[in-house]
Scaffold this motif. Structure first.
Motif, mmCIF file in Angstrom:
data_model
loop_
_atom_site.group_PDB
_atom_site.id
_atom_site.type_symbol
_atom_site.label_atom_id
_atom_site.label_comp_id
_atom_site.label_asym_id
_atom_site.label_seq_id
_atom_site.Cartn_x
_atom_site.Cartn_y
_atom_site.Cartn_z
ATOM 1 N N TYR A 160 -6.220 2.905 4.557
ATOM 2 C CA TYR A 160 -5.962 1.480 4.316
ATOM 3 C C TYR A 160 -4.554 1.124 4.822
ATOM 4 O O TYR A 160 -4.346 0.084 5.446
ATOM 5 N N ARG A 191 -11.341 0.090 -5.383
ATOM 6 C CA ARG A 191 -10.951 0.618 -6.699
ATOM 7 C C ARG A 191 -11.991 0.229 -7.764
ATOM 8 O O ARG A 191 -12.325 1.012 -8.639
ATOM 9 N N ASP A 236 -2.690 6.150 3.322
ATOM 10 C CA ASP A 236 -4.066 6.556 3.617
ATOM 11 C C ASP A 236 -4.608 5.688 4.747
ATOM 12 O O ASP A 236 -3.838 5.035 5.451
ATOM 13 N N VAL A 265 0.415 4.297 -0.824
ATOM 14 C CA VAL A 265 -0.176 5.569 -0.379
ATOM 15 C C VAL A 265 -0.528 5.450 1.101
ATOM 16 O O VAL A 265 -1.216 4.522 1.515
ATOM 17 N N LEU A 322 0.848 -1.197 0.000
ATOM 18 C CA LEU A 322 0.000 0.000 0.000
ATOM 19 C C LEU A 322 0.884 1.249 0.000
ATOM 20 O O LEU A 322 1.143 1.847 1.040
ATOM 21 N N PHE A 349 -7.868 10.156 3.922
ATOM 22 C CA PHE A 349 -6.776 10.512 4.849
ATOM 23 C C PHE A 349 -7.391 11.069 6.122
ATOM 24 O O PHE A 349 -8.244 11.946 6.079
ATOM 25 N N LEU A 383 -8.673 -2.450 -0.567
ATOM 26 C CA LEU A 383 -8.366 -1.310 -1.449
ATOM 27 C C LEU A 383 -8.673 -1.668 -2.910
ATOM 28 O O LEU A 383 -9.219 -0.856 -3.659
ATOM 29 N N HIS A 434 -8.835 7.042 -1.847
ATOM 30 C CA HIS A 434 -7.945 7.227 -0.684
ATOM 31 C C HIS A 434 -8.584 8.191 0.306
ATOM 32 O O HIS A 434 -8.971 9.287 -0.063
#
Length: 342
Positions: A301, A329, A299, A297, A295, A341, A325, A339
């Motif tokens: 997840y 998607r 975020d 990014v 992962l 945050f 994730l 995503h």
């Protein structure tokens, strides 16, 4: 009896008639109307609306000096139907097509997921980590009931994971018999509880179907009759659930059905802060490195992955967050919301 369709086609053909050739176009529309009623004569014999339409057409043709023989209005374009029985017979069990037919636009969709040490992404894109143990409803509406059962990840641990999922597709008379799907750890079947893989013997039975994506680890259930797709996965020693549901279906519940984790998230008393687990542990750094591979990014997840790997000590939890994730998607109607945050 399809007299209502004849009526609506006649109204559509005569709605905006203007100009010098108005009378010609009007006679064409009446001849089309008459032709349409003749085609339905056998099935509409006992229908009052049919008989009044037939008499009304005769009167209007006399009043407007229309001949019975002659050109007719061009047919109104319709969404293509896969058979010649018309829309009503087949597409009532295809939510997307019937919604488009009624509203002139595709339906809106919502996404919910539950994975790991249960992390819930609600239909409204709120994100909670839950302490829930025992059985909790993820969904409880007019069409679907989904219950997740959580158990401690290890003896004496505060962390819980989903160990069992029960999904009930409620009886829908034209389309499917009631079907129950059950998954447990190490038993993610590609069939309903009665051994079937579709919605049964009804005309729309194929509008509910199970497909195995990865043997024993990932199944997808498509419920086209309610515009819904569900993914059930096993990663390591836990199950995860993801859904893409038509908004109208997700909202079809009463005030009494108020406890649904997909709708309201987990109750405030059951929420855990993801940051509690992960300060100053060497384990946290290792977990971050493992999660970063799957992962990239950072975020929610990613944060959930770190939390799960630290609290459980099980690196397989990286797969749970990654699977959730990937489902998001595919299922999310708006890619910009992938995503989150916090």
């Amino acid at each position: 009896c399809k007299i209502l369709r004849c009526n609506s086609e006649y109204v559509a053909a005569t709605l905006n008639l203007r100009g010098s050739n108005r009378n010609t176009a009007y006679c064409n529309a009446l001849r089309s109307y008459s032709h349409c009623t003749r085609k339905t004569a056998r099935t509409c014999r006992g229908d009052l609306a049919y008989h009044s339409a037939v008499h009304g057409i005769e009167d209007l043709m006399i009043q407007n000096n229309c001949s019975k023989e002659g050109p007719t209005s061009p047919p109104r374009p319709r969404p293509p139907a896969p058979n010649h029985q018309g829309f009503e017979s087949l597409d009532i069990c295809n939510y997307e097509k019937s919604f488009l037919y009624k509203h002139g636009r595709p339906p809106s969709y919502q996404h919910c997921a539950a994975f790991g040490d249960p992390h819930i992404r609600t239909f409204h894109d709120d994100f909670h980590t839950c302490r829930v143990e025992g059985s909790w409803p993820l969904l409880d509406n007019d069409y679907l009931f989904v219950q997740a059962t959580s158990s401690p990840v290890a003896k004496g641990s505060n962390a819980t994971v989903t160990s069992k999922l029960t999904i009930i597709f409620k009886n829908m008379k034209e389309c499917i018999d009631q079907k129950v799907y059950k998954a447990e750890i190490d038993n993610v079947p590609a069939a309903f509880e009665d051994g079937s893989v579709n919605g049964g013997e009804r005309p729309g039975g194929s509008s509910l179907a199970i497909q195995e994506r990865s043997p024993g680890q990932h199944v997808e259930i498509r419920a086209d009759y309610i515009g819904t797709t569900i993914a059930v996965r096993q990663a390591g020693r836990q199950l995860s659930f993801s859904i893409r549901a038509a908004e109208e279906v997700a909202r079809a519940f009463t005030e009494e059905q108020d406890l649904q984790l997909c709708v309201g998230g987990c109750p405030r008393s059951q929420r855990i802060s993801r940051s509690e687990c992960c300060h100053g542990h060497l384990a946290a750094e290792t977990a971050r490195a493992l999660c970063k591979e799957m992962l990239p990014v950072e975020d929610v997840y990613f944060q959930s992955c770190v939390f799960d790997v630290v609290t459980s000590g099980d690196a397989n939890f990286t797969m749970a967050a990654h699977g959730a994730l990937e489902d998001a998607r595919v299922f999310l109607p708006n890619a910009e919301k992938l995503h989150i945050f916090q």
